[in-house]
Each structure stands twice: as structure tokens, then as C-alpha cells.
Design an enzyme around this catalytic site. Structure first.
Site, PDB file in Angstrom:
ATOM      1  N   CYS A 159       8.655  30.671  22.997  1.00 38.14           N
ATOM      2  CA  CYS A 159       7.193  30.770  22.968  1.00 38.14           C
ATOM      3  C   CYS A 159       6.697  30.862  24.418  1.00 38.14           C
ATOM      4  CB  CYS A 159       6.575  29.531  22.333  1.00 38.14           C
ATOM      5  SG  CYS A 159       7.215  29.092  20.713  1.00 38.14           S
ATOM      6  N   ARG A 212       1.182  32.557  11.923  1.00 41.45           N
ATOM      7  CA  ARG A 212       1.370  33.202  13.227  1.00 41.45           C
ATOM      8  C   ARG A 212       2.743  32.877  13.806  1.00 41.45           C
ATOM      9  NH1 ARG A 212       2.023  36.413  15.793  1.00 41.45           N
ATOM     10  NH2 ARG A 212       0.929  37.503  17.460  1.00 41.45           N
ATOM     11  N   CYS A 247       5.583  35.533  15.010  1.00 41.53           N
ATOM     12  CA  CYS A 247       6.182  35.519  16.352  1.00 41.53           C
ATOM     13  C   CYS A 247       7.701  35.412  16.244  1.00 41.53           C
ATOM     14  CB  CYS A 247       5.653  34.340  17.161  1.00 41.53           C
ATOM     15  SG  CYS A 247       4.086  34.665  17.972  1.00 41.53           S
ATOM     16  N   HIS A 287       3.965  33.163  26.573  1.00 44.80           N
ATOM     17  CA  HIS A 287       2.639  32.543  26.653  1.00 44.80           C
ATOM     18  C   HIS A 287       2.479  31.509  27.760  1.00 44.80           C
ATOM     19  CE1 HIS A 287       1.524  34.809  23.126  1.00 44.80           C
ATOM     20  NE2 HIS A 287       2.631  34.413  22.539  1.00 44.80           N
TER      21      HIS A 287
END
Lengths: 288, 127
Positions: free
Chosen positions: A194, A245, A249, A198
Site C-alpha cells: 500500500c 477498495r 487494490c 500511497h
């Protein structure tokens, strides 16, 4: 002799460093996380991060503001509202399970339940309420569940996220740590965490898509995505929970997604939401 | 074992031939076209294919549209890599040089076959 001294010095350094690492708890993590983004995007006020990519790209923001003038989620939100007050067969309703919903409650989810020793998300609580009242639980991640949850989020707009990780409870800390590990661990054939997108690369593009900062991602969920809207039909097609979500992802990096409300995703949601503590809820947000 | 493999290859070429027969009125032209595609061009196709290399997701490359910008633009490769082999190693597993890189390990995770990586290297080396 000299090398021995060096090794000893290194060991002493490790010993001195180790307790420091052990002490870095959720509060220190949150402080460092926030400061990282504030430094990376100077001039963007903290609250603005609740607007995701629209906080950092003026062109996209103008487009988004135009979309918000006639929000595409309004019809679906009405359905969510109707579901929230609809009487169960026993005469009760979801509203009875969430008596403070109209004052705003979304900011307190997910929360640590010390008796059950697990993290409870808003969506889990909604479906447990239905089950407890003899109703069939909603399907996870989208549809009515996401719409009801989005409605509760809508009622909570402006309330600041206040997820609590009790630092004297090792079980709660274990859930938090599991979520943190998930967030930073590389996964899938494409080997992305992740954090790779991000934390390391927000504001940069993957092909034409602008990557959002992880800070503030949770504020606008359940979200209304044009991509989801295009894939489905009806007023609820665009809605999805944060775990929908996560699933998307994970698939994009070619990892096998976990089940909705699995320990893995609930842990991730716990850590991920805690990192946005203090930011205002603005669900449901419109996203591409 | 070897015999089986040969048989399969033959079957595949037959199928390919049949496929091209079905698609074009002149099989000779189709065969010519296929031969004309150099290794570098094949590498470019693999590099630009979203389901294969998808290099444009992160890198700007001459001839590609809407590139991402997570990685550096792919230019002056011969200045940046001492040899084709060094470039190949970077594509095969970029985490060897930098464990924190976002670049997928195309060889180690079998995202591309060895042959596909060879072709991509030939293409990238020309940039």
C-alpha cells in the site's frame, strides 16, 4: 581486536536502539505519518487531505467540484436512508442499533471491542444488527450495505476521526500492528505494498492515474466511484466500502484479495483509519 | 518428452498458420509481416502491453502515450547501464539493487518469460 570493538559498539547501538523502536507506538506513528505528508505537500492544510487527490491537483479539483454540484450519489443516499429507518419484521430498525447516528458516529469506527477482543467496523456492526434482529445480513462491500454506511457517514460529515488504540491493551496493539504490517508489506506478483503507491509516490502518476496520499483516504468512504457506477446498474452501483477498495487494490497488484471483514482487512482498516485521526469525515466522496 | 514438445510446437504452428489464413486473404503477405517484426519491435510491443511489461505505467518512453512518472524516463540507457546484462538484471529483479523500489521483479516473479525479458531488453537498450 579492533573489529571486536566495532562489533561490541554495534551491539551496544542495537541495544540502545531496540527499546526506542519498541516504544514507537501508535501515537508516534501517527505524528510521523502526518508530518511526512505535511512536508511532502507544503501549503496543503491538514484538513485538505480529506479531499484525496483533489487536495493536490488543481485541474482535477475543479472538475470534481463541478461534479459535487449535482452529486451523483444523492439518489443512492436516499435509498441508504430508507434502509436505515426501514422497520424489520420485529418492528425495530437499524436506527435502533445506532441511536446516536444522527449526531454522527462514523468517526469512531472501526473501534476496539475489549470484551470480544476484536476490531468492529461500521459495516460489521450494521450486519450484526440485522442478524440480531432476525434479518438477513446485506451482501458485503457494495449495494445496500455501502449505501446505508454511506448515509451514516453523511450524517457524520465534519466530525473528526477519532479511532482509539488502547496502548495498555496488548491485544488491541496486536491488531494495530497487524494492520501496519499489511500496509507496509509488499504483496502480489507485481510486488507492491500500500505504502509503495500511497506513501512513497502520492502526487505521481501510474499511467494517467494520480496516486492519492494515504493520509485522508478513509474520510470519504464509503465512496461513490464513477468506475463502479459504470460497471453496475441502478442508483447503488457506484457505492463501495473501504474494503471493496482494498480488494480492488490487491487485485491490481495481482495479489489474492482477502475476504471482506477478514481479520486482515479489519486490521488494515484499523491502522489505516487511525492514521487519519483528526481529519473530518466527508463521506460519501465522489471519486473516479 | 522431447517428442511431445515437438508435437505441441507443430500443432501450435499449424494453428497459427490456420489463424493467419483465416484472417488474411494472402497468407504469404501475413507471413512476411510477421518476419518483418524485428526483435526490438517485438520487445516494444511487450513493453507497451498493459498485461505484459506495462513499462509506461511508471516510465516515459519515446513513442508511448500517457506515461506515469514513478520511475525515471527511459532515455540514454547506454549511459545509465554499463552493459545490456546489467540492464537485464535490473528488469529481472530491481529489488536486488534497491529493496525498497516500487519496480516489479519481472523475472523473479515470472511476470514476463525469460524470452520476453530478452526482447524487452533489446528494445530498452535502443532508447
Amino acid at each position: 581486536m579492533k573489529s571486536k570493538t566495532l562489533i561490541l559498539a554495534a551491539a551496544a547501538g542495537l541495544a540502545a536502539g531496540a527499546p526506542l523502536l519498541a516504544q514507537a507506538g501508535p501515537k508516534e506513528d501517527l505524528k510521523a505519518f502526518r508530518e511526512y505528508y505535511m512536508k511532502r505537500f507544503p501549503g496543503v492544510p491538514l484538513d485538505e487531505f480529506a479531499n484525496g487527490v483533489y487536495a493536490i491537483d488543481a485541474g482535477m479539483r475543479a472538475e470534481w467540484e463541478q461534479m459535487e454540484e449535482f452529486p451523483p450519489y444523492e439518489l443512492g443516499l436516499d435509498i441508504g436512508k430508507a434502509e436505515f429507518y426501514k422497520k424489520f419484521k420485529n418492528g425495530k430498525s437499524l436506527a435502533d442499533c445506532f441511536p446516536d447516528a444522527e449526531k454522527g458516529i462514523k468517526q469512531n469506527y472501526p473501534y476496539w471491542d475489549p470484551k470480544r477482543k476484536e476490531v468492529i467496523t461500521l459495516e460489521l456492526a450494521i450486519n450484526e444488527c440485522r442478524k440480531a434482529n432476525g434479518e438477513k445480513p446485506y451482501k458485503w462491500k457494495k449495494g445496500k450495505l455501502a449505501a446505508v454506511s454511506a448515509y451514516i457517514g453523511y450524517l457524520s460529515r465534519g466530525k473528526r476521526i477519532n479511532v482509539v488504540v488502547p496502548e495498555d491493551d496488548p491485544d488491541a496493539l496486536a491488531w494495530y500492528e497487524r494492520g501496519k504490517r499489511f500496509f507496509y508489506a509488499k504483496r502480489g506478483q507485481l510486488n507492491f505494498s500500500c505504502a509503495d503507491c500511497h506513501v512513497a509516490n502520492p502526487g505521481r502518476r501510474i499511467r494517467a492515474n494520480l496516486l492519492s496520499p494515504a493520509l485522508g483516504q478513509v474520510t470519504h468512504f464509503p465512496a461513490y466511484r464513477k468506475k463502479w457506477e459504470a460497471k453496475g446498474s441502478g442508483a447503488l452501483a457506484g457505492f463501495g466500502t473501504i474494503q471493496r477498495r482494498y480488494t480492488g487494490c490487491n487485485k491490481q497488484v495481482r495479489a489474492k484479495p482477502f475476504k471482506a471483514q477478514s481479520v486482515e482487512y479489519r486490521s488494515l482498516e484499523y491502522f489505516h483509519t487511525y492514521m487519519s485521526n483528526g481529519l473530518p469525515i466527508n463521506a460519501p466522496g465522489v471519486r473516479m | 518428452m522431447r517428442k511431445a514438445a515437438t508435437l505441441i510446437t507443430t500443432a501450435v504452428s499449424a494453428a497459427t498458420l490456420l489463424g493467419s489464413l483465416a484472417l488474411t486473404s494472402d497468407p504469404a503477405v501475413a507471413a512476411e509481416k510477421k518476419k518483418a517484426l524485428s526483435v526490438v519491435e517485438q520487445g516494444k510491443q511487450i513493453a507497451f502491453n498493459r498485461k505484459k511489461g506495462n513499462c509506461l505505467a511508471c516510465h516515459q518512453i519515446a513513442g508511448g502515450t500517457l506515461p506515469g512518472n514513478i520511475g525515471p524516463p527511459l532515455v540514454a540507457m547506454k549511459q545509465r547501464f554499463p552493459s545490456k546484462q546489467a540492464l537485464r538484471e535490473q528488469i529481472w529483479d530491481a529489488t536486488k539493487r534497491n529493496p525498497n523500489t516500487s519496480m516489479p521483479p519481472f523475472g523473479r516473479h515470472k511476470i514476463l518469460t525469460e524470452d520476453e525479458i530478452d526482447k524487452v531488453v533489446e528494445f530498452i537498450w535502443t532508447l
